[in-house]
Design a protein around this motif. Structure first.
Motif, short mmCIF file in Angstrom:
data_model
loop_
_atom_site.label_atom_id
_atom_site.label_comp_id
_atom_site.label_asym_id
_atom_site.label_seq_id
_atom_site.Cartn_x
_atom_site.Cartn_y
_atom_site.Cartn_z
N ILE A 129 0.83 -1.21 0.00
CA ILE A 129 0.00 0.00 0.00
C ILE A 129 0.87 1.25 0.00
O ILE A 129 0.60 2.22 -0.72
CB ILE A 129 -0.97 -0.03 1.20
N CYS A 130 1.93 1.23 0.79
CA CYS A 130 2.86 2.37 0.82
C CYS A 130 3.50 2.58 -0.55
O CYS A 130 3.71 3.71 -0.99
CB CYS A 130 3.95 2.14 1.87
N SER A 131 3.81 1.48 -1.23
CA SER A 131 4.40 1.56 -2.56
C SER A 131 3.43 2.18 -3.56
O SER A 131 3.81 2.99 -4.40
CB SER A 131 4.82 0.17 -3.02
N GLU A 132 2.15 1.80 -3.44
CA GLU A 132 1.13 2.39 -4.31
C GLU A 132 1.01 3.89 -4.07
O GLU A 132 0.83 4.67 -5.01
CB GLU A 132 -0.22 1.71 -4.07
N LEU A 133 1.11 4.29 -2.81
CA LEU A 133 1.02 5.72 -2.48
C LEU A 133 2.20 6.49 -3.03
O LEU A 133 2.10 7.69 -3.29
CB LEU A 133 0.96 5.90 -0.96
N ASP A 134 3.33 5.80 -3.18
CA ASP A 134 4.56 6.42 -3.67
C ASP A 134 4.50 6.75 -5.16
O ASP A 134 5.26 7.58 -5.65
CB ASP A 134 5.76 5.49 -3.43
N THR A 135 3.61 6.07 -5.88
CA THR A 135 3.53 6.27 -7.33
C THR A 135 2.81 7.58 -7.64
O THR A 135 2.12 8.15 -6.78
CB THR A 135 2.79 5.11 -8.01
N ASP A 136 2.96 8.05 -8.86
CA ASP A 136 2.38 9.33 -9.27
C ASP A 136 0.90 9.13 -9.57
O ASP A 136 0.50 8.94 -10.71
CB ASP A 136 3.12 9.83 -10.51
N THR A 137 0.05 9.18 -8.54
CA THR A 137 -1.38 8.93 -8.73
C THR A 137 -2.18 10.20 -8.50
O THR A 137 -1.74 11.10 -7.79
CB THR A 137 -1.88 7.85 -7.76
N ASN A 190 9.53 4.19 1.32
CA ASN A 190 10.01 4.53 2.67
C ASN A 190 9.28 3.75 3.75
O ASN A 190 8.53 4.31 4.57
CB ASN A 190 9.87 6.03 2.92
N VAL A 191 9.52 2.44 3.78
CA VAL A 191 8.94 1.57 4.81
C VAL A 191 9.93 0.46 5.13
O VAL A 191 10.42 -0.22 4.22
CB VAL A 191 7.55 1.03 4.37
#
Length: 237
Positions: A129-137, A190-191
Motif C-alpha cells: 500500500i505504501c508503494s502504491e502511495l509512492d507512485t504518481d497517482t 520509505n517503509v
C-alpha cells in the motif's frame, strides 16, 4: 561512503542491514530490512537472532496520507479524561525523545496475527500500500489506496507501526529515522521493518562488538549512526 553504498545495495537486494545508534543514545543495534522484501523467514530470523520488538517504520509523509497518528498524541487526547494516562504520558525516555510509536496492526486475513506468516502478511501488505502511495497517482487513486488500507487492517494488532520524524536525522536520530533515511537515498519505498538485537546471556542489548561478529558470520553490512548522520548533512537531509 563505501559502507553507506553497501547498506543501500543490501536493502535493495532484500538483505538485512545492521544499524548501531549513538553510544550516548540507546547504544543499540537494530536489524533492518526493507518491508517490501519481508518474508516469514525474515520475521523468524529477527525473532530468533535479534529478539527485540519487531516494528515497521514509515515516513511521516506516508503516515500523513494514511491518517496514522503518533500514539503519544492519541493518549494525550485521551488523557484529558483520564488522569493516569495523562500523567504516564508525560514521562519521557532517558535520552529525551518522544516515542515514534503509532498504532499496532494486523492484516484482516491473519488469525492471531503473531505467527511469522501472519506478521509477514501484515508487513508486506502494508508495504504494498505504501508503494502504491509512492507512485504518481491522482487524488481519486490516492483515495482508493487509502480506503484499501482502511479495509485491509484491524487494530490493535501484532505489528507496531513507527513514524519517522518529518526532518529525519535533522530532527531525531533514532533507528526509525536512520532506516527510513536509508530507503530514501536508495530510492525505495520509505517503509522498513526493524528489530533491536538483544543478548540472551547478560539480558541487555547486544554489544556493538558482538553485533560486528554477527555481521561477519552472516555476511551482513553494519553501519553506525555517525556515518549516516554525516552523510545526511551532505545529502541535505
Amino acid at each position: 561512503m563505501t559502507k553507506i553504498f553497501e547498506a543501500v545495495t543490501s536493502l535493495r537486494e532484500g538483505n538485512f542491514v545492521l544499524i548501531h545508534d549513538d553510544d550516548n543514545r540507546e547504544d543499540e543495534v537494530d536489524m533492518v530490512i526493507s518491508s517490501s522484501h519481508i518474508t516469514p523467514e525474515h520475521v523468524s530470523t529477527m525473532r530468533k537472532d535479534a529478539g527485540g520488538l519487531i516494528c515497521t517504520a514509515v515516513s511521516k509523509e506516508i503516515s500523513t496520507k494514511l491518517g496514522l497518528p503518533f500514539i503519544y498524541d492519541v493518549l494525550n487526547i485521551f488523557g484529558t479524561a483520564n488522569k493516569t494516562i495523562s500523567l504516564i504520558n508525560q514521562n519521557s525516555s532517558p535520552y529525551g525523545d518522544k516515542p515514534s510509536f503509532s498504532i499496532t496492526l494486523n492484516h484482516v486475513n491473519t488469525y492471531t496475527g503473531i505467527t511469522d506468516n501472519d506478521r509477514a502478511l501484515t508487513i508486506s501488505s502494508l508495504a504494498n500500500i505504501c508503494s502504491e502511495l509512492d507512485t504518481d497517482t491522482d487524488l481519486v487513486d490516492q483515495q482508493r489506496i487509502i480506503e484499501k488500507f482502511q479495509t485491509s487492517f484491524r487494530t490493535p494488532g501484532h505489528v507496531p507501526i513507527l513514524i519517522a520524524s518529518k526532518g529525519l536525522l535533522n530532527e531525531r536520530k533514532g533507528h526509525t529515522e536512520m532506516s527510513i533515511f536509508l530507503t530514501k537515498i536508495a530510492n525505495m519505498t520509505n517503509v522498513t521493518t526493524i528489530c533491536e538485537m538483544l543478548d540472551s546471556h547478560n539480558y541487555k542489548a547486544l554489544s556493538y562488538k558482538d553485533a560486528v561478529d554477527y555481521s561477519k558470520e552472516k555476511n551482513l553490512v553494519i553501519i553506525e549512526a555517525k556515518e549516516l548522520i554525516a552523510y545526511a548533512k551532505s545529502y541535505g537531509n
